[in-house]
Enzyme design. Structure first.
Site, short mmCIF file in Angstrom:
data_model
loop_
_atom_site.label_atom_id
_atom_site.label_comp_id
_atom_site.label_asym_id
_atom_site.label_seq_id
_atom_site.Cartn_x
_atom_site.Cartn_y
_atom_site.Cartn_z
N LYS A 10 25.15 18.63 -28.00
CA LYS A 10 25.54 17.50 -27.15
C LYS A 10 24.31 16.65 -26.80
O LYS A 10 23.16 17.08 -27.02
CB LYS A 10 26.23 18.05 -25.89
CG LYS A 10 27.52 18.83 -26.22
CD LYS A 10 28.17 19.40 -24.97
CE LYS A 10 29.44 20.16 -25.32
NZ LYS A 10 30.09 20.72 -24.11
N TYR A 50 38.31 15.93 -27.61
CA TYR A 50 38.66 16.74 -26.43
C TYR A 50 40.10 16.51 -25.97
O TYR A 50 40.40 16.72 -24.80
CB TYR A 50 37.68 16.43 -25.30
CG TYR A 50 36.33 17.13 -25.44
CD1 TYR A 50 36.25 18.53 -25.53
CD2 TYR A 50 35.14 16.41 -25.47
CE1 TYR A 50 35.03 19.18 -25.66
CE2 TYR A 50 33.91 17.05 -25.59
CZ TYR A 50 33.87 18.44 -25.68
OH TYR A 50 32.67 19.09 -25.80
N ASN A 113 26.20 21.40 -20.64
CA ASN A 113 26.04 22.75 -21.22
C ASN A 113 25.57 22.75 -22.68
O ASN A 113 25.77 23.70 -23.42
CB ASN A 113 27.30 23.59 -21.01
CG ASN A 113 28.50 23.05 -21.76
OD1 ASN A 113 28.46 21.98 -22.35
ND2 ASN A 113 29.58 23.81 -21.75
N HIS A 116 28.59 22.66 -28.12
CA HIS A 116 30.01 22.98 -28.25
C HIS A 116 30.22 23.79 -29.52
O HIS A 116 29.58 23.53 -30.53
CB HIS A 116 30.83 21.68 -28.35
CG HIS A 116 32.23 21.88 -28.84
ND1 HIS A 116 33.26 22.22 -28.00
CD2 HIS A 116 32.76 21.84 -30.09
CE1 HIS A 116 34.37 22.36 -28.72
NE2 HIS A 116 34.09 22.14 -29.99
N GLU A 127 38.63 20.36 -35.90
CA GLU A 127 37.38 19.69 -35.56
C GLU A 127 36.57 19.34 -36.81
O GLU A 127 35.98 18.26 -36.90
CB GLU A 127 36.58 20.55 -34.57
CG GLU A 127 37.28 20.63 -33.22
CD GLU A 127 36.72 21.65 -32.24
OE1 GLU A 127 37.31 21.78 -31.15
OE2 GLU A 127 35.72 22.32 -32.55
P1 CMP Z 1 32.88 22.78 -24.54
O1 CMP Z 1 32.60 24.10 -25.15
O2 CMP Z 1 32.46 21.56 -25.25
O3 CMP Z 1 34.44 22.69 -24.25
C1 CMP Z 1 34.98 21.85 -23.26
C2 CMP Z 1 33.93 21.26 -22.38
O4 CMP Z 1 34.39 20.76 -21.15
C3 CMP Z 1 32.94 22.33 -21.98
O5 CMP Z 1 32.18 22.73 -23.08
C4 CMP Z 1 32.19 21.63 -20.86
O6 CMP Z 1 31.21 20.74 -21.36
C5 CMP Z 1 33.32 20.82 -20.23
N1 CMP Z 1 33.82 21.45 -19.01
C6 CMP Z 1 34.58 22.55 -18.91
N2 CMP Z 1 34.86 22.81 -17.63
C7 CMP Z 1 34.25 21.86 -16.90
C8 CMP Z 1 34.14 21.58 -15.51
N3 CMP Z 1 34.75 22.36 -14.61
N4 CMP Z 1 33.43 20.50 -15.12
C9 CMP Z 1 32.83 19.71 -16.04
N5 CMP Z 1 32.89 19.92 -17.37
C10 CMP Z 1 33.58 20.98 -17.79
#
Ligand code: CMP
Length: 149
Positions: A10, A50, A113, A116, A127
């Site tokens: 990301k 998403y 985070n 992904h 995907e």
């Molecule tokens: P990812 O593995 O990309 O899958 C969905 C994404 O949504 C996750 O990583 C986070 O980046 C985001 N995400 C999931 N839960 C939350 C949350 N409570 N607040 C903000 N972002 C979230």
């Protein structure tokens, strides 16, 4: 089982200079890099990626985050790479991801985070088709071709 998965670094992972480290972790584990793109995606594309989360309160913030800068989109291949890749990445919430995982080592916030990874065979297929509609570049076959021709 031989599988392919979709992994995306990301914008925060790119901006913080973690691309090399992340690719290295997957390579050293023994997985094969089958496709790689360094790209900016637009809002409709990020919303499509998403789409399963469109009802979540964090959806628009998540899309803002993903379009905030370039991402590294990859296809990785290998035995059980979908589940094992998610173990290398660590739990979605960095508060719960173990040290030694990518998120456990480098992230604090669930909304930042770093990376992904597809969560199932079905999402991996969807995907990969979305991000690599022309199919992956296959550097292994081209290197092989170049050496032995
Ligand atoms: P990812 O593995 O990309 O899958 C969905 C994404 O949504 C996750 O990583 C986070 O980046 C985001 N995400 C999931 N839960 C939350 C949350 N409570 N607040 C903000 N972002 C979230």
């Amino acid at each position: 089982k031989m599988e392919q998965t979709f992994i995306m670094i990301k914008p925060d992972g790119v901006q913080r200079g973690l691309v090399g480290d992340i690719i290295s972790r997957f390579e050293k584990k023994g997985f094969y890099l089958k496709g790689l793109k360094f790209i900016n995606v637009d809002r409709p594309f990020a919303e499509k990626h998403y789409e399963d989360l469109s009802a979540k309160p964090f959806f628009s913030g998540l899309v803002d985050y993903i379009i905030s800068g370039p991402v590294v989109a990859m296809i990785w291949e290998g035995k059980n790479v979908i589940l094992t890749g998610r173990k290398i990445i660590g739990a979605t919430n960095p508060a719960e991801s173990a040290p030694g995982t990518i998120r456990g080592d480098y992230a604090i916030e669930i909304g930042r985070n770093i990376i992904h990874g597809s969560d199932s065979a079905e999402s991996a297929r969807k995907e990969i088709a979305l991000w690599f509609p022309d199919g992956p570049a296959n550097w292994q076959s081209s290197v092989h071709h170049w050496i032995y021709e």
